[in-house]
Design a protein around this motif. Sequence first.
Motif, PDB file in Angstrom:
ATOM      1  N   VAL A 179       0.653  -0.964  -0.056  1.00 33.27           N
ATOM      2  CA  VAL A 179      -0.003  -0.086  -0.057  1.00 33.27           C
ATOM      3  C   VAL A 179       1.017   0.972   0.146  1.00 33.27           C
ATOM      4  O   VAL A 179       0.240   2.140  -1.138  1.00 33.27           O
ATOM      5  N   ALA A 180       1.930   1.416   0.528  1.00 30.86           N
ATOM      6  CA  ALA A 180       3.002   2.242   0.997  1.00 30.86           C
ATOM      7  C   ALA A 180       3.724   2.781  -0.708  1.00 30.86           C
ATOM      8  O   ALA A 180       3.603   4.033  -0.843  1.00 30.86           O
ATOM      9  N   ALA A 181       3.750   1.585  -1.360  1.00 34.19           N
ATOM     10  CA  ALA A 181       4.430   1.817  -2.857  1.00 34.19           C
ATOM     11  C   ALA A 181       3.386   2.375  -3.317  1.00 34.19           C
ATOM     12  O   ALA A 181       3.556   3.382  -4.170  1.00 34.19           O
ATOM     13  N   ASP A 182       1.869   1.767  -3.201  1.00 40.15           N
ATOM     14  CA  ASP A 182       0.915   2.307  -3.849  1.00 40.15           C
ATOM     15  C   ASP A 182       0.866   4.173  -4.305  1.00 40.15           C
ATOM     16  O   ASP A 182       0.529   4.813  -4.884  1.00 40.15           O
ATOM     17  N   ILE A 183       1.136   4.177  -3.030  1.00 41.06           N
ATOM     18  CA  ILE A 183       0.602   5.441  -2.362  1.00 41.06           C
ATOM     19  C   ILE A 183       1.874   6.516  -3.182  1.00 41.06           C
ATOM     20  O   ILE A 183       1.509   7.743  -3.552  1.00 41.06           O
ATOM     21  N   ALA A 184       3.292   5.978  -3.044  1.00 44.38           N
ATOM     22  CA  ALA A 184       4.107   6.523  -3.106  1.00 44.38           C
ATOM     23  C   ALA A 184       3.808   6.691  -4.590  1.00 44.38           C
ATOM     24  O   ALA A 184       4.811   7.981  -5.480  1.00 44.38           O
ATOM     25  N   ARG A 185       3.728   5.672  -5.226  1.00 36.83           N
ATOM     26  CA  ARG A 185       3.277   5.854  -6.856  1.00 36.83           C
ATOM     27  C   ARG A 185       2.855   6.825  -7.098  1.00 36.83           C
ATOM     28  O   ARG A 185       2.517   8.359  -8.280  1.00 36.83           O
ATOM     29  N   ARG A 186       1.191   7.328  -6.254  1.00 28.27           N
ATOM     30  CA  ARG A 186       0.209   8.646  -6.998  1.00 28.27           C
ATOM     31  C   ARG A 186       0.836   9.522  -6.524  1.00 28.27           C
ATOM     32  O   ARG A 186       0.291  10.472  -6.859  1.00 28.27           O
ATOM     33  N   ASP A 187       1.373   9.730  -5.293  1.00 27.90           N
ATOM     34  CA  ASP A 187       2.067  10.813  -5.131  1.00 27.90           C
ATOM     35  C   ASP A 187       3.043  11.831  -5.900  1.00 27.90           C
ATOM     36  O   ASP A 187       2.794  12.723  -6.353  1.00 27.90           O
TER      37      ASP A 187
END
Length: 237
Positions: A179-187
């Motif tokens: 989830v952290a990787a997904d959030i980082a990609r969106r950011d």
Amino acid sequence: MARQRRRIQVAIDGPAASGKSTAARGVAQRLGGFYINTGDMYRAVTWQALERGLDIEHDPAAVAAMLPALEIRYRLDGSGVPVLHVNGAPAPQSEIRHPRVAAQVSHVSAIPEVREWMVQRQRETAELGLIVMEGRDIGTVIFPRATVKFFLTASPEVRARRRLAQPGETLPGATVESVAADIARRDRIDSTRAVAPLRPAADAIVIDSSDLTIEQTLALMVKHIEAATAPRRRRKP
Ligand code: DC
């Protein structure tokens, strides 16, 4: 002659899963204002593009071409609460919060025609009265003269844990790391796009909520809003 009074607008910007929705909803409730979630408006466009089978990432022109036939707006329900409507019907939360929409929404919100289309639709909500609006560009683009601007952040791990705790927003088997990787990609996509990138307004109050409870965050925000809206004579010299 009618007296012109400036309406109160509270802008809350920040990265994905930084607690903006909880904070904005809470602030709106305490102030008796209207809560508007602009992320849901971008999610609604994304949902509609996916329903039409569009290749969002590779064919942004097709997404832009869909806009003239699309009606997305907040309407007050019977109790006076703003509810997001798509073509006249309430937008189903199970659809717009779904991970398949989350995976594509940053691409949709980077399309200049989509952003331009949103500006007027988001600004016109100010007609309702006291608005508490959350998003990525509210303090910088939508309401540059907002009464108070907040930029809410939290550490990547805290944000991933908060997102995991929200039912229906992550895929089965998701972990804090995924989830952290997904959030980082969106950011990354949100912060580096050409039009209206995610960044704090120069006059925004930055709050890191990593170590704050919801109540503490809300209390801090309400204190700032009260200070900004108190009549001048009551302010300390
Ligand atoms: O707040 P959220 O995660 O529901 O937002 C969904 C996406 O929409 C996010 O990737 C960034 C985009 N967004 C935006 O670009 N501008 C806004 N004012 C609100 C959201």
